[in-house]
Design a protein around this motif. Structure first.
Motif, PDB file in Angstrom:
ATOM      1  N   CYS A 186       9.268 103.121  13.015  1.00  0.00           N
ATOM      2  CA  CYS A 186       9.408 104.402  13.729  1.00  0.00           C
ATOM      3  C   CYS A 186       9.031 104.251  15.193  1.00  0.00           C
ATOM      4  N   GLN A 187       7.986 103.484  15.471  1.00  0.00           N
ATOM      5  CA  GLN A 187       7.591 103.265  16.855  1.00  0.00           C
ATOM      6  C   GLN A 187       8.668 102.532  17.635  1.00  0.00           C
ATOM      7  N   THR A 188       9.326 101.588  16.962  1.00  0.00           N
ATOM      8  CA  THR A 188      10.423 100.867  17.622  1.00  0.00           C
ATOM      9  C   THR A 188      11.603 101.785  17.910  1.00  0.00           C
ATOM     10  N   LEU A 189      11.878 102.711  16.972  1.00  0.00           N
ATOM     11  CA  LEU A 189      13.008 103.613  17.152  1.00  0.00           C
ATOM     12  C   LEU A 189      12.770 104.615  18.276  1.00  0.00           C
ATOM     13  N   VAL A 190      11.554 105.114  18.375  1.00  0.00           N
ATOM     14  CA  VAL A 190      11.262 106.146  19.377  1.00  0.00           C
ATOM     15  C   VAL A 190      10.758 105.560  20.681  1.00  0.00           C
ATOM     16  N   SER A 191      10.642 104.241  20.776  1.00  0.00           N
ATOM     17  CA  SER A 191      10.136 103.630  21.997  1.00  0.00           C
ATOM     18  C   SER A 191      11.181 103.720  23.098  1.00  0.00           C
ATOM     19  N   ASP A 192      10.764 104.128  24.268  1.00  0.00           N
ATOM     20  CA  ASP A 192      11.670 104.246  25.412  1.00  0.00           C
ATOM     21  C   ASP A 192      11.995 102.877  26.005  1.00  0.00           C
ATOM     22  N   ILE A 193      11.095 101.936  25.837  1.00  0.00           N
ATOM     23  CA  ILE A 193      11.318 100.597  26.404  1.00  0.00           C
ATOM     24  C   ILE A 193      12.450  99.896  25.666  1.00  0.00           C
ATOM     25  N   ASP A 194      12.438  99.977  24.326  1.00  0.00           N
ATOM     26  CA  ASP A 194      13.502  99.326  23.565  1.00  0.00           C
ATOM     27  C   ASP A 194      14.808 100.118  23.618  1.00  0.00           C
ATOM     28  N   TYR A 195      14.738 101.438  23.882  1.00  0.00           N
ATOM     29  CA  TYR A 195      15.949 102.255  23.888  1.00  0.00           C
ATOM     30  C   TYR A 195      16.768 102.023  25.147  1.00  0.00           C
ATOM     31  N   ARG A 196      16.085 101.882  26.279  1.00  0.00           N
ATOM     32  CA  ARG A 196      16.768 101.703  27.555  1.00  0.00           C
ATOM     33  C   ARG A 196      16.727 100.223  27.962  1.00  0.00           C
ATOM     34  N   GLN A 197      17.873  99.698  28.288  1.00  0.00           N
ATOM     35  CA  GLN A 197      18.008  98.336  28.808  1.00  0.00           C
ATOM     36  C   GLN A 197      18.744  98.427  30.140  1.00  0.00           C
ATOM     37  N   TYR A 198      17.987  98.302  31.208  1.00  0.00           N
ATOM     38  CA  TYR A 198      18.541  98.460  32.546  1.00  0.00           C
ATOM     39  C   TYR A 198      19.419  97.251  32.896  1.00  0.00           C
ATOM     40  N   LEU A 199      20.569  97.540  33.473  1.00  0.00           N
ATOM     41  CA  LEU A 199      21.485  96.478  33.901  1.00  0.00           C
ATOM     42  C   LEU A 199      21.017  95.880  35.219  1.00  0.00           C
ATOM     43  N   HIS A 200      21.415  94.634  35.451  1.00  0.00           N
ATOM     44  CA  HIS A 200      21.019  93.983  36.693  1.00  0.00           C
ATOM     45  C   HIS A 200      21.875  94.522  37.848  1.00  0.00           C
ATOM     46  N   GLN A 201      21.419  94.321  39.077  1.00  0.00           N
ATOM     47  CA  GLN A 201      22.086  94.824  40.264  1.00  0.00           C
ATOM     48  C   GLN A 201      23.271  93.907  40.626  1.00  0.00           C
ATOM     49  N   TRP A 202      24.445  94.555  40.662  1.00  0.00           N
ATOM     50  CA  TRP A 202      25.641  93.790  41.006  1.00  0.00           C
ATOM     51  C   TRP A 202      25.747  93.668  42.526  1.00  0.00           C
ATOM     52  N   THR A 203      26.304  92.570  42.966  1.00  0.00           N
ATOM     53  CA  THR A 203      26.559  92.333  44.386  1.00  0.00           C
ATOM     54  C   THR A 203      28.051  92.088  44.567  1.00  0.00           C
ATOM     55  N   CYS A 204      28.713  92.991  45.281  1.00  0.00           N
ATOM     56  CA  CYS A 204      30.165  92.907  45.472  1.00  0.00           C
ATOM     57  C   CYS A 204      30.465  92.745  46.954  1.00  0.00           C
ATOM     58  N   LEU A 205      31.545  92.055  47.238  1.00  0.00           N
ATOM     59  CA  LEU A 205      31.989  91.888  48.603  1.00  0.00           C
ATOM     60  C   LEU A 205      32.675  93.163  49.078  1.00  0.00           C
ATOM     61  N   PRO A 206      32.512  93.553  50.324  1.00  0.00           N
ATOM     62  CA  PRO A 206      33.109  94.811  50.796  1.00  0.00           C
ATOM     63  C   PRO A 206      34.625  94.793  50.890  1.00  0.00           C
ATOM     64  N   ASP A 207      35.247  93.598  50.898  1.00  0.00           N
ATOM     65  CA  ASP A 207      36.690  93.539  51.026  1.00  0.00           C
ATOM     66  C   ASP A 207      37.393  93.267  49.703  1.00  0.00           C
ATOM     67  N   GLN A 208      36.713  93.470  48.588  1.00  0.00           N
ATOM     68  CA  GLN A 208      37.361  93.279  47.299  1.00  0.00           C
ATOM     69  C   GLN A 208      38.282  94.456  46.999  1.00  0.00           C
ATOM     70  N   ASN A 209      39.329  94.144  46.222  1.00  0.00           N
ATOM     71  CA  ASN A 209      40.309  95.181  45.918  1.00  0.00           C
ATOM     72  C   ASN A 209      39.701  96.328  45.113  1.00  0.00           C
ATOM     73  N   ASP A 210      38.840  96.017  44.132  1.00  0.00           N
ATOM     74  CA  ASP A 210      38.262  97.092  43.326  1.00  0.00           C
ATOM     75  C   ASP A 210      37.301  97.948  44.138  1.00  0.00           C
ATOM     76  N   VAL A 211      36.593  97.329  45.088  1.00  0.00           N
ATOM     77  CA  VAL A 211      35.694  98.113  45.947  1.00  0.00           C
ATOM     78  C   VAL A 211      36.491  99.033  46.857  1.00  0.00           C
TER      79      VAL A 211
END
Length: 242
Positions: A136-161
């Motif tokens: 139950c502690q594992t299920l209600v734990s906020d640390i295990d529930y949220r997994q933050y993504l790493h910071q992406w680095t994109c070039l300013p001249d990319q087509n998707d940007v």
């Protein structure tokens, strides 16, 4: 004028045996404090004889002794310290009963067994309740529930940007309203609009000046030979002093 009346007032005499006089005397005797205590005063003047061995005196003394707190506790005070019954307080049934009742009513003794045993509880680490609590502690734990993504680095001249920026500009409220900025501050006369024309028509319909024509504005010429005018002239001539 009043001399005869004053003399007559002095000569009036009321008989002492009239009903009013008798009633007044009886009322005065009934409400008289002197007559009320007259018998008691006469009895006091005769004196009294009260001996020490009289029955009322003995009754009063006996009642006083019975009601006296000292007499009430005299026997207890004399017997205090002379009580010999049991060799110790534990052997006395009454004292043992009182001690038992006191122990039952004591809150400290009532909780003594619980306080001694609550620190001696040992729970195995693989117990079902412990495992369920961990899950139950594992299920209600906020640390295990949220997994933050790493910071992406994109070039300013990319087509998707570039495509994302164009989409953001299209959705932006500032860009959406930028074509209306040149209209800000430009005035507009409402003359000829539908609402103004409708208001003018309604005002003309409600205008009392246009709806009604005043009598002084109508052109009217009186006829001089009408019967009413001729009759009025004739009556004026008949009534004229000239």
């Amino acid at each position: 004028y009043t001399e005869a009346w004053d003399a007559d007032k002095k000569s009036i005499h009321v008989m002492p045996d009239t009903p009013d006089i008798l009633l007044a005397k009886a009322n005065a005797a009934n409400i008289s404090n002197k007559r009320y205590v007259q018998g008691w005063e006469e009895a006091k003047k005769k004196g009294y004889d009260m001996r020490a061995d009289a029955i009322p005196i003995k009754t009063a003394k006996a009642s006083r002794d019975i009601a006296s707190d000292y007499k009430y506790k005299e026997t207890h005070e004399k017997e205090k310290g002379h009580y010999i019954g049991c060799p110790s307080a534990k052997d006395d049934p009454k004292l043992a009963l009182a001690a038992r009742a006191m122990a039952l009513q004591s809150d400290r003794l009532y909780k003594k067994g619980y306080n001694d045993s609550k620190t001696q509880i040992h729970i195995p680490v693989d117990a079902m309740s412990v495992q369920a609590a961990k899950e139950c502690q594992t299920l209600v734990s906020d640390i295990d529930y949220r997994q933050y993504l790493h910071q992406w680095t994109c070039l300013p001249d990319q087509n998707d940007v570039i495509h994302a920026r164009q989409a953001y500009d299209l959705q932006s409220d500032n860009v959406y309203k930028s074509d209306l900025e040149w209209l800000r501050g430009i005035g507009w006369l409402t003359e000829g609009s539908v609402d103004v024309v409708k208001a003018k028509k309604a005002q003309e319909l409600l205008n009392d000046r246009l709806y009604r024509t005043r009598p002084e504005q109508l052109k009217f010429t009186s006829i001089t030979d009408s019967p009413d005018v001729v009759l009025a002239k004739t009556n004026a001539m008949q009534l004229s002093d000239v």
